[in-house]
Scaffold this motif. Sequence first.
Motif, PDB file in Angstrom:
ATOM      1  N   ARG A  59       0.846  -1.195   0.000  1.00 40.35           N
ATOM      2  CA  ARG A  59       0.000   0.000   0.000  1.00 40.35           C
ATOM      3  C   ARG A  59       0.879   1.242   0.000  1.00 40.35           C
ATOM      4  N   GLY A  60       0.386   2.270  -0.669  1.00 37.28           N
ATOM      5  CA  GLY A  60       1.166   3.492  -0.871  1.00 37.28           C
ATOM      6  C   GLY A  60       1.740   4.031   0.427  1.00 37.28           C
ATOM      7  N   ARG A  61       3.001   4.416   0.383  1.00 37.90           N
ATOM      8  CA  ARG A  61       3.676   4.910   1.580  1.00 37.90           C
ATOM      9  C   ARG A  61       3.706   6.439   1.650  1.00 37.90           C
ATOM     10  N   THR A  70      -3.421  -2.130  -7.387  1.00 44.57           N
ATOM     11  CA  THR A  70      -4.709  -1.677  -7.914  1.00 44.57           C
ATOM     12  C   THR A  70      -4.535  -0.366  -8.674  1.00 44.57           C
ATOM     13  N   LYS A  71      -3.750   0.529  -8.103  1.00 45.98           N
ATOM     14  CA  LYS A  71      -3.514   1.822  -8.770  1.00 45.98           C
ATOM     15  C   LYS A  71      -2.834   1.606 -10.125  1.00 45.98           C
ATOM     16  N   TRP A  72      -1.851   0.716 -10.165  1.00 47.10           N
ATOM     17  CA  TRP A  72      -1.170   0.444 -11.439  1.00 47.10           C
ATOM     18  C   TRP A  72      -2.170  -0.081 -12.466  1.00 47.10           C
ATOM     19  N   VAL A  87       6.801  10.653  -9.752  1.00 46.30           N
ATOM     20  CA  VAL A  87       7.252  10.173  -8.456  1.00 46.30           C
ATOM     21  C   VAL A  87       7.186  11.313  -7.450  1.00 46.30           C
ATOM     22  N   ASN A  88       6.496  11.030  -6.358  1.00 49.32           N
ATOM     23  CA  ASN A  88       6.334  12.050  -5.330  1.00 49.32           C
ATOM     24  C   ASN A  88       7.526  12.006  -4.373  1.00 49.32           C
ATOM     25  N   ALA A  89       8.479  12.920  -4.598  1.00 53.37           N
ATOM     26  CA  ALA A  89       9.638  13.054  -3.710  1.00 53.37           C
ATOM     27  C   ALA A  89       9.599  14.441  -3.086  1.00 53.37           C
ATOM     28  N   GLU A 180       0.603  16.983  -2.192  1.00 48.21           N
ATOM     29  CA  GLU A 180      -0.733  16.486  -2.556  1.00 48.21           C
ATOM     30  C   GLU A 180      -0.708  16.231  -4.053  1.00 48.21           C
ATOM     31  N   GLU A 181      -1.193  15.065  -4.471  1.00 49.77           N
ATOM     32  CA  GLU A 181      -0.875  14.620  -5.830  1.00 49.77           C
ATOM     33  C   GLU A 181      -1.359  15.550  -6.941  1.00 49.77           C
ATOM     34  N   THR A 182      -2.556  16.114  -6.807  1.00 55.05           N
ATOM     35  CA  THR A 182      -3.028  16.949  -7.918  1.00 55.05           C
ATOM     36  C   THR A 182      -2.365  18.331  -7.892  1.00 55.05           C
ATOM     37  N   ASN A 215       3.219   7.774  -7.634  1.00 52.35           N
ATOM     38  CA  ASN A 215       3.583   7.013  -6.438  1.00 52.35           C
ATOM     39  C   ASN A 215       4.666   7.718  -5.642  1.00 52.35           C
ATOM     40  N   ASN A 216       4.680   7.386  -4.383  1.00 54.41           N
ATOM     41  CA  ASN A 216       5.683   7.884  -3.448  1.00 54.41           C
ATOM     42  C   ASN A 216       7.035   7.164  -3.654  1.00 54.41           C
ATOM     43  N   VAL A 217       8.108   7.807  -3.262  1.00 50.17           N
ATOM     44  CA  VAL A 217       9.464   7.241  -3.386  1.00 50.17           C
ATOM     45  C   VAL A 217       9.575   5.867  -2.731  1.00 50.17           C
ATOM     46  N   GLU A 218       9.125   5.783  -1.479  1.00 56.42           N
ATOM     47  CA  GLU A 218       9.275   4.513  -0.750  1.00 56.42           C
ATOM     48  C   GLU A 218       8.446   3.405  -1.392  1.00 56.42           C
ATOM     49  N   THR A 219       7.242   3.763  -1.858  1.00 60.29           N
ATOM     50  CA  THR A 219       6.403   2.771  -2.525  1.00 60.29           C
ATOM     51  C   THR A 219       7.189   2.142  -3.675  1.00 60.29           C
ATOM     52  N   LEU A 220       7.779   2.995  -4.512  1.00 62.10           N
ATOM     53  CA  LEU A 220       8.492   2.491  -5.688  1.00 62.10           C
ATOM     54  C   LEU A 220       9.788   1.790  -5.300  1.00 62.10           C
TER      55      LEU A 220
HETATM   56  C1  LIG Z   1      -1.524  18.018   2.021  1.00 56.43           C
HETATM   57  C2  LIG Z   1      -0.955  16.726   1.511  1.00 56.43           C
HETATM   58  C3  LIG Z   1       0.429  16.552   1.446  1.00 56.43           C
HETATM   59  C4  LIG Z   1       0.982  15.366   0.960  1.00 56.43           C
HETATM   60  N1  LIG Z   1       2.343  15.252   0.915  1.00 56.43           N
HETATM   61  C5  LIG Z   1       2.890  14.120   0.387  1.00 56.43           C
HETATM   62  C6  LIG Z   1       4.302  13.999   0.260  1.00 56.43           C
HETATM   63  O1  LIG Z   1       5.069  14.890   0.627  1.00 56.43           O
HETATM   64  N2  LIG Z   1       4.799  12.860  -0.296  1.00 56.43           N
HETATM   65  C7  LIG Z   1       3.979  11.851  -0.744  1.00 56.43           C
HETATM   66  O2  LIG Z   1       4.470  10.866  -1.269  1.00 56.43           O
HETATM   67  N3  LIG Z   1       2.651  11.944  -0.623  1.00 56.43           N
HETATM   68  C8  LIG Z   1       2.079  13.051  -0.086  1.00 56.43           C
HETATM   69  N4  LIG Z   1       0.710  13.146  -0.007  1.00 56.43           N
HETATM   70  C9  LIG Z   1      -0.120  12.016  -0.540  1.00 56.43           C
HETATM   71  C10 LIG Z   1      -0.281  12.142  -2.049  1.00 56.43           C
HETATM   72  O3  LIG Z   1      -1.409  12.960  -2.331  1.00 56.43           O
HETATM   73  C11 LIG Z   1      -0.511  10.777  -2.718  1.00 56.43           C
HETATM   74  O4  LIG Z   1      -1.518  10.098  -2.051  1.00 56.43           O
HETATM   75  C12 LIG Z   1       0.720   9.883  -2.757  1.00 56.43           C
HETATM   76  O5  LIG Z   1       1.853  10.560  -3.200  1.00 56.43           O
HETATM   77  C13 LIG Z   1       0.442   8.709  -3.672  1.00 56.43           C
HETATM   78  O6  LIG Z   1       1.522   7.809  -3.698  1.00 56.43           O
HETATM   79  P1  LIG Z   1       1.435   6.375  -2.973  1.00 56.43           P
HETATM   80  O7  LIG Z   1       0.144   5.715  -3.424  1.00 56.43           O
HETATM   81  O8  LIG Z   1       2.631   5.640  -3.452  1.00 56.43           O
HETATM   82  O9  LIG Z   1       1.437   6.644  -1.514  1.00 56.43           O
HETATM   83  C14 LIG Z   1       0.131  14.320   0.511  1.00 56.43           C
HETATM   84  C15 LIG Z   1      -1.251  14.495   0.596  1.00 56.43           C
HETATM   85  C16 LIG Z   1      -1.804  15.661   1.092  1.00 56.43           C
HETATM   86  C17 LIG Z   1      -3.291  15.804   1.151  1.00 56.43           C
END
Ligand SMILES: Cc1cc2nc3c(=O)[nH]c(=O)nc-3n(C[C@H](O)[C@H](O)[C@H](O)COP(=O)(O)O)c2cc1C
Lengths: 435, 179
Positions: A59-61, A70-72, A87-89, A180-182, A215-220
């Motif tokens: 599950r996403g980290r 599921t997301k993939w 990639v969310n870093a 936040e992803e969007t 996806n988040n760094v740790e997830t990947l």
């Molecule tokens: C305000 C806010 C800040 C967030 N900050 C991060 C962040 O710094 N890094 C991150 O990976 N996800 C963050 N998230 C979650 C992302 O929106 C997203 O769920 C996530 O990056 C998806 O990757 P994952 O499914 O691998 O966890 C944040 C969400 C919110 C609402």
Amino acid sequence: MPELRGTVGGPVVTEWFGTQDLYKLDVYKQKGGYAALRKAMVDMKPVDITNEVKTSGLRGRGGAGFATGTKWGFINRDMPGPKYVVVNADESEPGTSKDRYIIENSPHMVLEGIMIAAYAVGANQAWVYIRGEYDEPYRMLTEAIAEARAAGYLGPKPMGIDFPLDIRLYRGHGAYICGEETALLESLEGKRAQPRSRPPFPAVKGAWGRPTLLNNVETLATVPWIVNHGGSEYAKRGTEKSPGTRLMSVSGNVKKPGVYEVELGQTFRHVIMELGGGPPDGRNVKVFWPGGSSAPVLPESMLDTHTDMEALAAARSMGGSGGVIVMDDSHCIIRAAHRLLKFYAHESCGKCTPCRVGGDWAVRTYERILANEGSQVELDILQRVSDALQNGRCLCGLGDSAGWVIDSTIRHFRSEYEDHALRHECNVGAVTALA
Amino acid sequence: MTVLSEHILEEIRDLPSKFPQPRSAVMPALDLAQEELGHLTPEAMTEVAHELQLDPGYVEGVATFYTLFHLAPTGKHRFYVCTNLSCMLRGADDVVARLKSEIGVHEPGEVSKDGLFSYEEVECLGACEYAPMCRVDHAYHYDLTPDSIARLVAERRNGGSAVAAPKKARAPRKRKADA
Ligand SMILES: Cc1cc2nc3c(=O)[nH]c(=O)nc-3n(C[C@H](O)[C@H](O)[C@H](O)COP(=O)(O)O)c2cc1C
Ligand code: FES
């Protein structure tokens, strides 16, 4: 590199950490690096990779804990035209430093995970959105990408397969909301980072209007291990619904702050008292944030709460970003809550009214209480603001997080709030009046 | 005459082609401008807008959203001191107090008389296991104490050549000119 503080030689993600020069391609390969990419591209079909990740239960980290496989599966691999992995870093959740720890230890592991994900969902280009303050991780990823290009892992035919792959870096500029992803996608597109309403979800319409896996760094970084060892091997660890391990950054009033790889289902007592070394001598744990500052607080009496997401939900908190902030009994809960509300107020992007206005209201209210000008009125305002911030009244989770800080600290420390607001006393003897 | 030098403008013109859509170039372009001038002046933002064929108001709107863009002059060495919870619990406030007195300023953003220093109190920098910490000249400094932050100031005030110039890290492992 400074002294490493955290798990080396752990069960999954940190397995090879601690190896001298692991950040270099040849060392990473000697340990077994890029074997998973070869296996994924040469021996497996893309759908098998996704299924393996589904089997793992990963599950996403990043915070929300969404099922990764599921997301993939949401990405339509056969859709013509560009698709992206993003990639969310951005790692900006207070108390969270695990993605930095991963990148600094093993940048190639992150790249390998990205490449596998990109191949699985049919994306030829990946973008790593990395927070602007991460100078050293940025340099390390830049070098790792150059090495991977020179070795042919990135380029027109990785592993001899006709599937061009490229990874680019994009630096953030200091805004929590970009996690936040969007909002991240808006920022990547060169705009002010204000969240989008969903649907459409990024899997359908993400970066530059195209299908995007985010996806988040740790997830990947967990993915190469899963491909190497199999999803069911990963799922043997942790609990049934929260399988595997996660990295928890333990900080605040502990003797051994660090980033620890923890099998999900262990207790916070283990994480804080053993791994983190417990509070300074003569002090007790007063409260902890189990998953970054946005996760509702738990008092010392709940140290035996388990780290899996279900146990945390039952305790009315969440696993969030894995950042465990520990505060000992020499500190005042009102001051801590005030500091965090200042953070949320400052980082509100301003798009949704409850969040834009509520954060500042709460900060001013806390300041009156800390200046010994509080009364029942202030306590009522805090509760009302907290309610207004929660339950989907805002486009993203930032407002909820601010509300949870107020709500959970009041829930567990009501008498301290009353001492402060009604009797103008601080029971930990901290200076109450703000400078 | 432009405020940005011709080679910077040229680099900015090359940026849009590196992205799937040209607008994504706006922040990297502002980086280049800020790197050259120290902070973003209205003229610089207008020139960036011109090169990217965007509206100047749009570019300014982006610049004002992000805390790493500076619209007012800053010290040559900018200290970003984390004061979020994990750092606060380990003494960040004392570190900030000492820093202010060492560089002789009263508030965040104020530039020291010699122009060398300014500081910001910033949110969590993602290195909480080393709290309290700060970022200065594109590097992190860990386990700060009032004395160690005073040393960081002194090194920059006296050292000159001992301390790397506050340049943006753009290419890896490239030796930068000394300050
Ligand atoms: C305000 C806010 C800040 C967030 N900050 C991060 C962040 O710094 N890094 C991150 O990976 N996800 C963050 N998230 C979650 C992302 O929106 C997203 O769920 C996530 O990056 C998806 O990757 P994952 O499914 O691998 O966890 C944040 C969400 C919110 C609402
Ligand atoms: S709270 Fe200071 S680095 Fe995280």
